[in-house]
Design a protein around this motif. Sequence first.
Motif, mmCIF file in Angstrom:
data_model
loop_
_atom_site.group_PDB
_atom_site.id
_atom_site.type_symbol
_atom_site.label_atom_id
_atom_site.label_comp_id
_atom_site.label_asym_id
_atom_site.label_seq_id
_atom_site.Cartn_x
_atom_site.Cartn_y
_atom_site.Cartn_z
ATOM 1 N N SER A 96 -27.528 2.720 -7.362
ATOM 2 C CA SER A 96 -28.050 2.345 -8.670
ATOM 3 C C SER A 96 -28.519 0.897 -8.641
ATOM 4 O O SER A 96 -27.938 0.055 -7.949
ATOM 5 N N VAL A 97 -29.574 0.634 -9.407
ATOM 6 C CA VAL A 97 -30.146 -0.710 -9.527
ATOM 7 C C VAL A 97 -30.663 -0.843 -10.959
ATOM 8 O O VAL A 97 -31.327 0.068 -11.463
ATOM 9 N N PHE A 98 -30.358 -1.950 -11.609
ATOM 10 C CA PHE A 98 -30.862 -2.138 -12.967
ATOM 11 C C PHE A 98 -31.313 -3.579 -13.177
ATOM 12 O O PHE A 98 -30.962 -4.482 -12.413
ATOM 13 N N SER A 99 -32.113 -3.784 -14.215
ATOM 14 C CA SER A 99 -32.704 -5.092 -14.481
ATOM 15 C C SER A 99 -31.792 -5.938 -15.357
ATOM 16 O O SER A 99 -31.131 -5.427 -16.272
ATOM 17 N N VAL A 100 -31.767 -7.219 -15.068
ATOM 18 C CA VAL A 100 -30.916 -8.158 -15.800
ATOM 19 C C VAL A 100 -31.653 -9.476 -16.000
ATOM 20 O O VAL A 100 -32.668 -9.743 -15.351
ATOM 21 N N TYR A 101 -31.124 -10.281 -16.911
ATOM 22 C CA TYR A 101 -31.515 -11.687 -16.965
ATOM 23 C C TYR A 101 -30.241 -12.520 -16.962
ATOM 24 O O TYR A 101 -29.145 -12.011 -17.220
ATOM 25 N N GLY A 123 -21.365 3.233 -7.843
ATOM 26 C CA GLY A 123 -21.555 3.335 -6.408
ATOM 27 C C GLY A 123 -21.984 1.992 -5.835
ATOM 28 O O GLY A 123 -21.525 0.937 -6.266
ATOM 29 N N LYS A 124 -22.870 2.043 -4.872
ATOM 30 C CA LYS A 124 -23.451 0.815 -4.341
ATOM 31 C C LYS A 124 -24.488 0.350 -5.352
ATOM 32 O O LYS A 124 -25.583 0.907 -5.434
ATOM 33 N N CYS A 125 -24.132 -0.661 -6.119
ATOM 34 C CA CYS A 125 -24.917 -1.052 -7.298
ATOM 35 C C CYS A 125 -25.531 -2.438 -7.108
ATOM 36 O O CYS A 125 -24.876 -3.366 -6.630
ATOM 37 N N GLY A 126 -26.790 -2.578 -7.497
ATOM 38 C CA GLY A 126 -27.475 -3.855 -7.396
ATOM 39 C C GLY A 126 -28.270 -4.161 -8.650
ATOM 40 O O GLY A 126 -28.430 -3.307 -9.532
ATOM 41 N N VAL A 127 -28.765 -5.389 -8.737
ATOM 42 C CA VAL A 127 -29.550 -5.799 -9.902
ATOM 43 C C VAL A 127 -30.843 -6.473 -9.463
ATOM 44 O O VAL A 127 -30.943 -7.015 -8.357
ATOM 45 N N ILE A 128 -31.824 -6.408 -10.346
ATOM 46 C CA ILE A 128 -33.060 -7.171 -10.194
ATOM 47 C C ILE A 128 -33.096 -8.178 -11.322
ATOM 48 O O ILE A 128 -33.129 -7.803 -12.500
ATOM 49 N N GLU A 129 -33.040 -9.454 -10.981
ATOM 50 C CA GLU A 129 -33.035 -10.490 -12.006
ATOM 51 C C GLU A 129 -34.466 -10.778 -12.459
ATOM 52 O O GLU A 129 -35.356 -11.042 -11.641
ATOM 53 N N ILE A 130 -34.675 -10.718 -13.764
ATOM 54 C CA ILE A 130 -35.988 -10.922 -14.363
ATOM 55 C C ILE A 130 -35.951 -12.200 -15.207
ATOM 56 O O ILE A 130 -34.968 -12.425 -15.937
ATOM 57 N N PRO A 131 -36.973 -13.056 -15.128
ATOM 58 C CA PRO A 131 -36.985 -14.264 -15.964
ATOM 59 C C PRO A 131 -36.826 -13.914 -17.437
ATOM 60 O O PRO A 131 -37.414 -12.949 -17.928
#
Length: 216
Positions: free
Chosen positions: A126-131, A185-193
Amino acid sequence: MVFWGLVLARGSSKSIPHKNIQLLDNKPLIGWVLEPMKNSAVFDDIWVSTDDKQIASIAQSYGVKVHDRSQESATDSSSSLAAILEFIKTHRGADQICLVQCTSPFLREQYLKSAYHLMIDQKYDSVFSVYRSHCLRWSIGLNALNFDEHCRPRRQDWTGEYVESGHFYCFTTALVQNDGILQGGKCGVIEIPKKFCLEIDDMFDLQLAKYYRNFF
């Protein structure tokens, strides 16, 4: 690995009537996410799940596929998870899905590409967007939640916290079907301005987005 993009777009909305197709600079709100999804070129298929004929027609004008969302999964109390599970049950074949939300009109294709590489190349679940936020938070009972009130952190000394931006949530279909969650699970994020993280929840947000468009 088959990677699909999915947009959930109900016809009804309490805050803004037909919010998902409200115009922003003469383009429907849903168009502001479908265009970067298509331009990213990372999806094997792009789907819009909707219970509304007008939204379906607009989605098809962008060259994407339409899932006829049931009335049961399109009520005010229906969860996104229920709508996703209905979609997966009806349309089999995807190993990973990226749920993209119409309410994020400042989505950029490069962030979808980054999520794709984590999901496909690095095998994330899983991967989701964050700031990044540096807000000092208090409970309703006036208890400090993320800092010591006796030692208030300076912004420059604090890495801050991740806050969901709401742009997108990528996940394996197995994670949703087996565990009933979008993040795990193996979880990551994409940092958005943060400047790209305005979400459209009401008319004020929509007017603010029209103003912001002048700067991007």
